[in-house]
Scaffold this motif. Structure first.
Motif, PDB file in Angstrom:
ATOM      1  N   THR A  46       0.832  -1.204   0.000  1.00 34.65           N
ATOM      2  CA  THR A  46       0.000   0.000   0.000  1.00 34.65           C
ATOM      3  C   THR A  46       0.864   1.251   0.000  1.00 34.65           C
ATOM      4  O   THR A  46       0.561   2.225  -0.703  1.00 34.65           O
ATOM      5  N   ALA A  47       1.922   1.239   0.791  1.00 35.40           N
ATOM      6  CA  ALA A  47       2.825   2.386   0.810  1.00 35.40           C
ATOM      7  C   ALA A  47       3.546   2.558  -0.529  1.00 35.40           C
ATOM      8  O   ALA A  47       3.773   3.688  -0.985  1.00 35.40           O
ATOM      9  N   LEU A  48       3.889   1.439  -1.164  1.00 37.26           N
ATOM     10  CA  LEU A  48       4.585   1.511  -2.448  1.00 37.26           C
ATOM     11  C   LEU A  48       3.712   2.154  -3.522  1.00 37.26           C
ATOM     12  O   LEU A  48       4.185   2.965  -4.324  1.00 37.26           O
ATOM     13  N   GLY A 161       2.618   6.580   5.260  1.00 32.13           N
ATOM     14  CA  GLY A 161       3.125   5.240   5.507  1.00 32.13           C
ATOM     15  C   GLY A 161       4.454   4.983   4.812  1.00 32.13           C
ATOM     16  O   GLY A 161       5.255   4.163   5.290  1.00 32.13           O
ATOM     17  N   GLN A 162       4.701   5.655   3.700  1.00 39.14           N
ATOM     18  CA  GLN A 162       5.987   5.502   3.029  1.00 39.14           C
ATOM     19  C   GLN A 162       7.127   5.939   3.934  1.00 39.14           C
ATOM     20  O   GLN A 162       8.187   5.314   3.963  1.00 39.14           O
ATOM     21  N   VAL A 163       6.910   7.013   4.676  1.00 34.50           N
ATOM     22  CA  VAL A 163       7.946   7.516   5.582  1.00 34.50           C
ATOM     23  C   VAL A 163       8.050   6.639   6.820  1.00 34.50           C
ATOM     24  O   VAL A 163       9.127   6.168   7.192  1.00 34.50           O
ATOM     25  N   SER A 164       6.922   6.407   7.486  1.00 34.70           N
ATOM     26  CA  SER A 164       6.942   5.681   8.752  1.00 34.70           C
ATOM     27  C   SER A 164       7.434   4.246   8.594  1.00 34.70           C
ATOM     28  O   SER A 164       8.129   3.723   9.476  1.00 34.70           O
ATOM     29  N   LEU A 165       7.091   3.591   7.501  1.00 41.28           N
ATOM     30  CA  LEU A 165       7.482   2.201   7.312  1.00 41.28           C
ATOM     31  C   LEU A 165       8.900   2.052   6.781  1.00 41.28           C
ATOM     32  O   LEU A 165       9.552   1.029   7.043  1.00 41.28           O
ATOM     33  N   THR A 166       9.380   3.031   6.018  1.00 39.60           N
ATOM     34  CA  THR A 166      10.734   2.921   5.470  1.00 39.60           C
ATOM     35  C   THR A 166      11.795   3.448   6.421  1.00 39.60           C
ATOM     36  O   THR A 166      12.965   3.087   6.277  1.00 39.60           O
ATOM     37  N   VAL A 167      11.412   4.302   7.375  1.00 43.32           N
ATOM     38  CA  VAL A 167      12.389   4.787   8.353  1.00 43.32           C
ATOM     39  C   VAL A 167      13.025   3.611   9.076  1.00 43.32           C
ATOM     40  O   VAL A 167      14.247   3.566   9.290  1.00 43.32           O
ATOM     41  N   GLY A 168      12.196   2.639   9.473  1.00 48.63           N
ATOM     42  CA  GLY A 168      12.731   1.483  10.180  1.00 48.63           C
ATOM     43  C   GLY A 168      13.658   0.646   9.323  1.00 48.63           C
ATOM     44  O   GLY A 168      14.719   0.211   9.776  1.00 48.63           O
ATOM     45  N   PRO A 316       6.288  19.773   3.701  1.00 49.24           N
ATOM     46  CA  PRO A 316       5.074  19.149   3.164  1.00 49.24           C
ATOM     47  C   PRO A 316       5.073  17.623   3.196  1.00 49.24           C
ATOM     48  O   PRO A 316       4.141  17.015   2.703  1.00 49.24           O
ATOM     49  N   MET A 317       6.133  16.999   3.752  1.00 47.78           N
ATOM     50  CA  MET A 317       6.110  15.545   3.893  1.00 47.78           C
ATOM     51  C   MET A 317       5.059  15.152   4.926  1.00 47.78           C
ATOM     52  O   MET A 317       4.550  16.002   5.669  1.00 47.78           O
ATOM     53  N   ALA A 318       4.750  13.890   4.974  1.00 49.73           N
ATOM     54  CA  ALA A 318       3.761  13.390   5.931  1.00 49.73           C
ATOM     55  C   ALA A 318       4.249  12.072   6.500  1.00 49.73           C
ATOM     56  O   ALA A 318       4.890  11.273   5.815  1.00 49.73           O
ATOM     57  N   SER A 319       3.971  11.864   7.766  1.00 47.57           N
ATOM     58  CA  SER A 319       4.219  10.593   8.428  1.00 47.57           C
ATOM     59  C   SER A 319       3.093  10.384   9.428  1.00 47.57           C
ATOM     60  O   SER A 319       2.369  11.318   9.772  1.00 47.57           O
TER      61      SER A 319
END
Length: 369
Positions: A46-48, A161-168, A316-319
């Protein structure tokens, strides 16, 4: 060294199973772990494809629709089966408080369609497109409502979700690389190198996690572009995450270097690099996979906490943490409960990683039955 475990196939013939096959078999038996794995697969897919799944851009503001409630999809209209449709929201003034409020126009249903044209985006970062999975031809559709600026919450959650899931994932790659290299060097060579690295680790572990995390995050300049801020947050989380791993890896390497076949390889003149990569690291692979899976929730929570406090990801990014910041007031918590949905995504992802990590840990246990 790994050995195969004999088993029997349908014909009664003995078939050797490798430790990896045994571990996968034990993992598949853990239903909670398997379900968590597929939940994470869906979340990452979904994030992709977030721009394609999002009805609008995360920066598009619908100023006439602030704090619009989630729009439900209906299939029954005037007692008859109907194609999926929604009721448009219109804004009116409350006659008592004179505040803007959203009211549904139940007289004019608007059909919801698949594969509609909308705002432009870059699909998978390769080419531009304006095709979205669903939407409406006229008016607006906010499946999960809007925030105070009239921005679609679903679109912001998907892209966030792209930010929150890829940070890890990125943080694990950095911190594990540092921890494995320094821990492996410390455990394999010992002596002065071991003492020096361990003293550095002890200094890092002596600092409380939250204060040093906040202190390091304030170093990131506020004028940095969003991409730089993202990389800065990853670097901060990785900087404080490698020390504990390096200490554990050191102990594992010290134990592994005394195994007979490792001593034999060293006696035959194998180089240190070959001994580490060929004979020691394979014994740590299952431990590292399990540890990485269990460490990922810490990175998600770390980024969410910093962004919630205003020290992490910026507009303007979002997490998910940044979106949850909009629901920090009592008024938003009581009046606009849909703003808490990003927090639900954090809970689901963290629980899924923990459940899957526990299942992998049990699967990697060679003594389990």
């Amino acid at each position: 060294m790994t050995t195969a475990t004999p088993s029997k196939n349908y014909d009664g013939v003995a078939v050797a199973r490798t430790p990896l096959q045994m571990a996968l078999r034990r993992f598949r038996r853990n239903r909670v772990g398997v379900i968590s794995f597929w939940v994470l697969v869906v979340m990452y897919l979904t994030a992709l494809f977030a721009p394609f799944l999002s009805p609008y851009s995360i920066t598009t503001q619908h100023e006439e629709f602030p704090y619009v409630r989630p729009s439900g999809i209906h299939v029954i209209y005037k007692g008859q089966l109907h194609a999926p449709y929604i009721f448009q929201s219109t804004t009116k003034r409350d006659p008592v408080t004179f505040k803007k409020m959203s009211v549904l126009d139940t007289e004019n249903p608007v059909p919801v369609k698949l594969f509609v044209r909308g705002e432009d985006y870059r699909f998978l970062g390769l080419f531009r497109s304006n095709l979205h999975l669903f939407g409406v031809d006229q008016g607006y559709y906010f499946p999960l409502g809007t925030d105070k600026f009239g921005r679609d919450l679903l679109s912001r959650m998907l892209v966030g979700g792209q930010v929150s899931l890829t940070v890890g994932v990125v943080g694990i790659l950095i911190s594990f690389t540092i921890g494995i290299v320094l821990g492996g060097i410390s455990g394999y060579f010992g002596g002065f190198i071991d003492n020096f690295i361990q003293r550095v680790i002890e200094v890092l572990l002596s600092f409380p996690r939250l204060p040093i995390l906040l202190a390091l995050s304030t170093i990131i300049p506020a004028k940095w572009p969003s991409t730089w801020v993202y990389l800065g947050i990853v670097a901060v989380l990785a900087f404080i995450g490698w020390a504990a791993l390096a200490r554990v890896v050191r102990g594992q390497v010290i134990s592994a270097r005394n195994i007979d076949y490792v001593q034999a390889a060293r006696g035959l003149g194998a180089s240190d690099l070959r001994v580490i990569l060929r004979h020691i690291m394979p014994n740590l692979s299952s431990f590292l996979i399990v540890t990485a899976t269990l460490a990922l929730p810490g990175y998600i929570l770390g980024e969410s906490g910093l962004s919630f406090l205003g020290l992490g990801i910026k507009e303007p990014m979002a997490s998910w943490g940044l979106l949850l910041n909009d629901a920090r007031t009592d008024d938003a918590f009581k009046t606009y409960p849909w703003l808490l949905l990003p927090g639900l995504m954090i809970v689901i992802s963290v629980l899924a990683f923990n459940f899957m990590g526990d299942a992998l840990r049990d699967a990697a246990d060679t003594q389990s039955r």
